[in-house]
Design an enzyme around this catalytic site. Structure first.
Site, PDB file in Angstrom:
ATOM      1  N   GLY A  71       0.813  -1.214   0.000  1.00  0.00           N
ATOM      2  CA  GLY A  71       0.000   0.000   0.000  1.00  0.00           C
ATOM      3  C   GLY A  71       0.847   1.265   0.000  1.00  0.00           C
ATOM      4  O   GLY A  71       0.538   2.233  -0.705  1.00  0.00           O
ATOM      5  N   ASN A 152      -8.228   3.574   8.617  1.00  0.00           N
ATOM      6  CA  ASN A 152      -7.614   2.398   9.231  1.00  0.00           C
ATOM      7  C   ASN A 152      -7.603   2.433  10.756  1.00  0.00           C
ATOM      8  O   ASN A 152      -7.245   1.462  11.402  1.00  0.00           O
ATOM      9  CB  ASN A 152      -6.170   2.243   8.732  1.00  0.00           C
ATOM     10  CG  ASN A 152      -5.349   3.493   8.917  1.00  0.00           C
ATOM     11  OD1 ASN A 152      -5.735   4.569   8.453  1.00  0.00           O
ATOM     12  ND2 ASN A 152      -4.230   3.396   9.599  1.00  0.00           N
ATOM     13  N   GLN A 180      -7.847  -0.445   3.374  1.00  0.00           N
ATOM     14  CA  GLN A 180      -8.704  -1.089   4.383  1.00  0.00           C
ATOM     15  C   GLN A 180     -10.101  -1.415   3.841  1.00  0.00           C
ATOM     16  O   GLN A 180     -10.920  -1.979   4.564  1.00  0.00           O
ATOM     17  CB  GLN A 180      -8.837  -0.198   5.624  1.00  0.00           C
ATOM     18  CG  GLN A 180      -7.527   0.050   6.348  1.00  0.00           C
ATOM     19  CD  GLN A 180      -6.994  -1.171   7.107  1.00  0.00           C
ATOM     20  OE1 GLN A 180      -7.694  -2.169   7.295  1.00  0.00           O
ATOM     21  NE2 GLN A 180      -5.741  -1.093   7.534  1.00  0.00           N
ATOM     22  N   SER A 200      -3.380  -3.273  -0.681  1.00  0.00           N
ATOM     23  CA  SER A 200      -2.284  -4.028  -0.058  1.00  0.00           C
ATOM     24  C   SER A 200      -2.707  -5.458   0.273  1.00  0.00           C
ATOM     25  O   SER A 200      -3.741  -5.671   0.905  1.00  0.00           O
ATOM     26  CB  SER A 200      -1.857  -3.298   1.216  1.00  0.00           C
ATOM     27  OG  SER A 200      -0.904  -4.067   1.911  1.00  0.00           O
ATOM     28  N   HIS A 202      -1.469  -7.844   2.323  1.00  0.00           N
ATOM     29  CA  HIS A 202      -1.417  -8.448   3.668  1.00  0.00           C
ATOM     30  C   HIS A 202      -2.570  -8.018   4.567  1.00  0.00           C
ATOM     31  O   HIS A 202      -2.682  -8.481   5.699  1.00  0.00           O
ATOM     32  CB  HIS A 202      -0.063  -8.179   4.340  1.00  0.00           C
ATOM     33  CG  HIS A 202       0.171  -6.775   4.799  1.00  0.00           C
ATOM     34  ND1 HIS A 202       0.110  -6.423   6.127  1.00  0.00           N
ATOM     35  CD2 HIS A 202       0.502  -5.646   4.136  1.00  0.00           C
ATOM     36  CE1 HIS A 202       0.402  -5.134   6.239  1.00  0.00           C
ATOM     37  NE2 HIS A 202       0.637  -4.639   5.046  1.00  0.00           N
ATOM     38  N   THR A 238      12.817  -7.456 -10.831  1.00  0.00           N
ATOM     39  CA  THR A 238      12.202  -8.788 -10.984  1.00  0.00           C
ATOM     40  C   THR A 238      10.989  -8.912 -10.070  1.00  0.00           C
ATOM     41  O   THR A 238      11.052  -8.552  -8.892  1.00  0.00           O
ATOM     42  CB  THR A 238      13.246  -9.878 -10.665  1.00  0.00           C
ATOM     43  OG1 THR A 238      14.359  -9.679 -11.539  1.00  0.00           O
ATOM     44  CG2 THR A 238      12.678 -11.276 -10.866  1.00  0.00           C
ATOM     45  N   CYS A 328       1.747   1.606  11.865  1.00  0.00           N
ATOM     46  CA  CYS A 328       2.983   2.359  11.802  1.00  0.00           C
ATOM     47  C   CYS A 328       3.261   3.064  13.116  1.00  0.00           C
ATOM     48  O   CYS A 328       4.377   3.449  13.387  1.00  0.00           O
ATOM     49  CB  CYS A 328       2.912   3.374  10.684  1.00  0.00           C
ATOM     50  SG  CYS A 328       2.504   2.590   9.154  1.00  0.00           S
TER      51      CYS A 328
HETATM   52  N1  PLP Z   1      -2.955   2.755   3.888  1.00  0.00           N
HETATM   53  C1  PLP Z   1      -3.697   2.307   4.910  1.00  0.00           C
HETATM   54  C2  PLP Z   1      -5.074   2.846   5.118  1.00  0.00           C
HETATM   55  C3  PLP Z   1      -3.183   1.317   5.768  1.00  0.00           C
HETATM   56  O1  PLP Z   1      -3.930   0.871   6.779  1.00  0.00           O
HETATM   57  C4  PLP Z   1      -1.878   0.829   5.529  1.00  0.00           C
HETATM   58  C5  PLP Z   1      -1.259  -0.145   6.460  1.00  0.00           C
HETATM   59  O2  PLP Z   1      -1.333   0.004   7.676  1.00  0.00           O
HETATM   60  C6  PLP Z   1      -1.154   1.319   4.430  1.00  0.00           C
HETATM   61  C7  PLP Z   1      -1.741   2.298   3.641  1.00  0.00           C
HETATM   62  C8  PLP Z   1       0.211   0.814   4.116  1.00  0.00           C
HETATM   63  O3  PLP Z   1       0.154  -0.459   3.495  1.00  0.00           O
HETATM   64  P1  PLP Z   1       1.438  -1.391   3.451  1.00  0.00           P
HETATM   65  O4  PLP Z   1       1.657  -1.901   4.827  1.00  0.00           O
HETATM   66  O5  PLP Z   1       1.081  -2.487   2.489  1.00  0.00           O
HETATM   67  O6  PLP Z   1       2.557  -0.563   2.950  1.00  0.00           O
END
Ligand code: PLP
Length: 382
Positions: A71, A152, A180, A200, A202, A238, A328
């Site tokens: 993401g 998020n 999200q 994203s 994961h 790659t 984060c």
């Molecule tokens: N954007 C939002 C709303 C998210 O919740 C997150 C991850 O916490 C990201 C972006 C970042 O995604 P990634 O962990 O794949 O870099």
């Protein structure tokens, strides 16, 4: 000690079916997708089949899907290229975006000398639509608007299709961080009228380190990562073949089972909210704790006192994985820019986030652990 995982907005457990889909590309099909012999052609085919699958699940064209590392990279790609290549003269965003958007836009607008406007939110975290509409109406062409689909931290869902239509009419470029939302609530990318979107893997039981940047086919931008010309020259390097296969498989599973999973997860959110209200009357819910909000996320705050000090750490010692903010900023309890904006007074926020793998027993475990922490007697002299 049993682990109770309630932090699915940070990341999710990879689905065993996704691992099974990925394994052949980690074991026997290891060819470089750019190689012309059969071992390479096999992995090239896997990437292109995954691209087609993702495009069809999102109702867009395969040529509009670019695989990235996640993401954060997708948002960097979309925002950077939009500002640098598309003669953007003004940027509009929200102060409650993910740091991948906020930091990228701050640095880019400073560097390019472009004005940036942050549109406000109501105390419940919903966007101030009246102000947004006024801003969009009075904005010159070649503005870029970036607004996440769903927050998020506090589960608010923004009216992206409605705003997308407006932006298209006004010729305003529109990027949405859908990390999200996609695979959690129904999203038809074509109906959103965005030029750019970030996704994203994961966050929906796929692997880490793989994501999607959606770029409208009518948008012409230069390469983001210079190298061997992979991803139709947008992103050299790659490809992460197993990751891409895993993301597509995870998306397929999530979208196929979405109705059933939403019902289950919504039920968990409702149960968790009611249990918390019953056991902790001084709780305050942050953002959208209603059925209209993102089903996966429930955010609430307790007053600051001796019992709520280091609450997240105490819960961790009892095997409960739960967040105090976004992934984060985990660890920086109470320091979330989102919570500070909507609830400026001192408080101790917690974010519970569910997946299809959670059960009501997990919620009961959380409530039990919270009761132990919050109802603890503090000796009179500390
Ligand atoms: N954007 C939002 C709303 C998210 O919740 C997150 C991850 O916490 C990201 C972006 C970042 O995604 P990634 O962990 O794949 O870099």
């Amino acid at each position: 000690m049993q682990t109770i995982y309630l932090d699915n907005a940070a990341t999710t457990a990879i689905d065993p079916e996704v691992i099974d889909a990925m394994l052949p590309y980690l074991r026997e099909h290891y060819g470089n997708p750019s190689s012309i012999y059969s071992l390479g052609r096999k992995t090239r085919l896997a990437i292109e089949e995954s691209r087609k699958k993702v495009a069809s699940l999102l109702s867009v064209k395969p040529s509009e899907i670019f695989f990235t590392s996640g993401g954060t990279e997708s948002s960097n790609l979309c925002l950077q290229k939009a500002i640098q290549d598309l003669q953007v003269t003004e940027v509009i965003t929200s102060p409650l975006e993910h740091p991948a958007t906020l930091n990228t836009l701050k640095i880019l607008t400073e560097k390019e000398g472009i004005p940036i406007t942050y549109v406000g939110h109501h105390p419940d975290g919903s966007i101030d639509l009246e102000k947004v509409l006024t801003k969009l109406e009075t904005t010159p062409e070649r503005a870029l608007f970036s607004l996440m689909y769903a927050n998020n931290e506090i589960a608010t869902v923004h009216p992206i299709p409605f705003l997308g239509k407006l932006c298209r009419e006004k010729n305003i470029l529109f990027h949405s961080d859908m990390v999200q939302a996609v695979c959690h609530i129904p999203v038809n990318l074509k109906d959103c009228n965005v030029q750019f979107a970030s996704i994203s893997g994961h966050k929906f039981h796929g692997p880490k380190g793989v994501g999607v940047a959606y770029i409208d086919e009518n948008v012409k931008i230069s390469p983001f990562i210079l190298g061997g010309g992979q991803e139709r020259n947008m992103r050299g390097g790659t490809e992460n073949v197993a990751g891409i296969v895993g993301l597509a498989k995870a998306m397929e599973i999530a979208i196929k089972n979405m109705e059933k999973d939403i019902r289950h997860i919504q039920d968990l959110k409702r149960y968790c909210k009611e249990s918390i209200k019953t056991h902790f009357p001084d709780v305050q819910f942050n953002g959208d704790a209603s059925a209209n909000g993102l089903p996966t996320i429930l955010n609430f705050s307790f007053p600051e006192n001796e019992n709520t000090t280091l609450l997240q750490m105490k819960l961790d010692m009892m095997g409960i994985c739960i967040s105090g903010g976004s992934a984060c900023s985990s660890g920086a309890l109470g320091n979330s820019h989102v919570i500070r904006y909507i609830r400026p007074e001192n408080n101790v926020p917690l974010r519970v986030s569910f997946s299809r793998f959670n059960t009501k027993d997990d919620v009961d475990e959380l409530i039990g652990a919270l009761q132990k922490c919050l109802n603890e007697r503090i000796p009179a002299n500390g």
